[in-house]
Design an enzyme around this catalytic site. Structure first.
Site, mmCIF file in Angstrom:
data_model
loop_
_atom_site.group_PDB
_atom_site.id
_atom_site.type_symbol
_atom_site.label_atom_id
_atom_site.label_comp_id
_atom_site.label_asym_id
_atom_site.label_seq_id
_atom_site.Cartn_x
_atom_site.Cartn_y
_atom_site.Cartn_z
ATOM 1 N N LYS A 165 63.674 -15.792 -5.754
ATOM 2 C CA LYS A 165 62.761 -15.862 -6.899
ATOM 3 C C LYS A 165 63.472 -15.765 -8.246
ATOM 4 C CE LYS A 165 58.597 -14.123 -4.604
ATOM 5 N NZ LYS A 165 57.457 -13.210 -4.724
ATOM 6 N N ASP B 230 52.309 -14.465 -8.938
ATOM 7 C CA ASP B 230 52.139 -13.174 -8.251
ATOM 8 C C ASP B 230 51.265 -12.219 -9.062
ATOM 9 O OD1 ASP B 230 53.601 -13.708 -5.944
ATOM 10 O OD2 ASP B 230 55.498 -13.107 -6.855
#
Ligand code: ATR
Length: 279
Positions: free
Chosen positions: A68, A104
């Protein structure tokens, strides 16, 4: 008939990922034909794999551990959410390369709302200071919380994370919190468990006095990794929820970015929930 839309999730390891199942369910709901691949991609192969998938015509990608943060440098542009988080979980095909986004935090905030947990002026205690926390703090601040105290095994890491956001509501907290300023937010309304320790069937050190009576424990983990904190929360009479809702909602937002469609989440959420409880 046109070719299926090429999508993929990249990670190392990748076998455990629920993203292929979730996105296939979304596509079925929306009547879209997709080819969603799970690709094992060590960090060293990331740049090459991203180029190959772009050349192959992929419309979007998901990234999971440990890619990420690394993927940021291979994006041609970043959304404000990705910039603030310093990490991306969603890549969207652009004219000349990948646009990085991070869904997220929005997925977590959506799940709080869906579960009726109020974030407006809420005082949050976050345990952990890794990539998962960096990914969600921006959205939580935007949701109007009064305080986010970040407590981590390694205090310095919490301090660095909080300083980066440059928002007075976000502060690193030592453990025990008695060493912290009096305005820390104690007792908190919500405790967010964001360490990886549940994967070793343990939980971080916690004191029930940190959370107000009838407070909520939100664990970013789900499945077996969620069990130790769930047991602790239930013992002390706190409401507790796992991270399955956040998982499905961050995926829903990514799917929307790629296809313009916002599929309903309940069918796949229920399916995953049943899978977890039947094993
Ligand atoms: P992620 O991207 O999922 O957040 P990470 O960056 O590896 O993963 O961070 C894991 C988090 O779990 C960190 O906050 C880590 O604490 P440290 O910064 O001190 O390493 C925390 N963690 C891992 N094992 C732990 C343990 N046994 N006890 C307490 N915290 C732990």
């Amino acid at each position: 008939m046109s070719d299926p839309i090429l999508l993929a999730v990249l990670g190392d390891p990748i076998g455990h990922s629920k993203s292929p199942l979730i996105h296939q369910a979304f596509a079925n709901t929306c009547g879209l034909s997709i080819d969603y691949q799970a690709i094992h991609c060590p960090k060293a192969d990331l740049e090459k794999t991203l180029k190959e998938l772009y050349a192959a015509g992929a419309l979007g990608l998901n990234l999971t551990v440990p890619l990420k943060e690394a993927a940021i440098s291979f994006c041609e542009s970043l959304s404000p959410q990705a910039q603030r988080a310093g990490s991306v979980n969603t890549l969207i095909r652009g004219d000349r390369g990948w646009t990085g986004d991070n869904t997220d935090g929005a997925g977590l905030v959506d799940d709080f709302r869906a579960k009726g947990i109020n974030l407006d002026q809420a005082r949050l205690l976050v345990i952990g200071a890794g990539g998962a926390v960096a990914g969600v703090c921006g959205a939580l601040l935007d949701a109007g919380v009064a305080r986010i105290a970040v407590m981590n095994r390694t205090y310095e890491r919490a301090k660095v994370l909080c300083d980066r956001f440059n928002d007075a509501r976000l502060m690193a907290m030592s453990n025990p919190p008695l060493d912290s300023p009096l305005d820390s937010g104690l007792p908190f309304d919500v405790l967010i468990q964001a360490t990886s320790v549940g994967h070793s069937q343990q939980r971080p050190h916690l004191n029930p006095d940190w959370l107000r009576a009838e407070g909520t424990v939100y664990d970013l983990n789900y499945g077996p990794a969620h069990v130790p904190i769930a047991q602790w929360a239930e013992t002390h009479g706190f409401r507790v929820t796992d991270g399955l809702g956040m998982l499905v909602r961050q995926a829903q937002l990514a799917f929307h970015q790629w296809t313009g469609k916002l599929p309903e989440i309940e069918p796949v959420y229920e399916r995953l929930r049943k899978g977890l409880t039947s094993t």
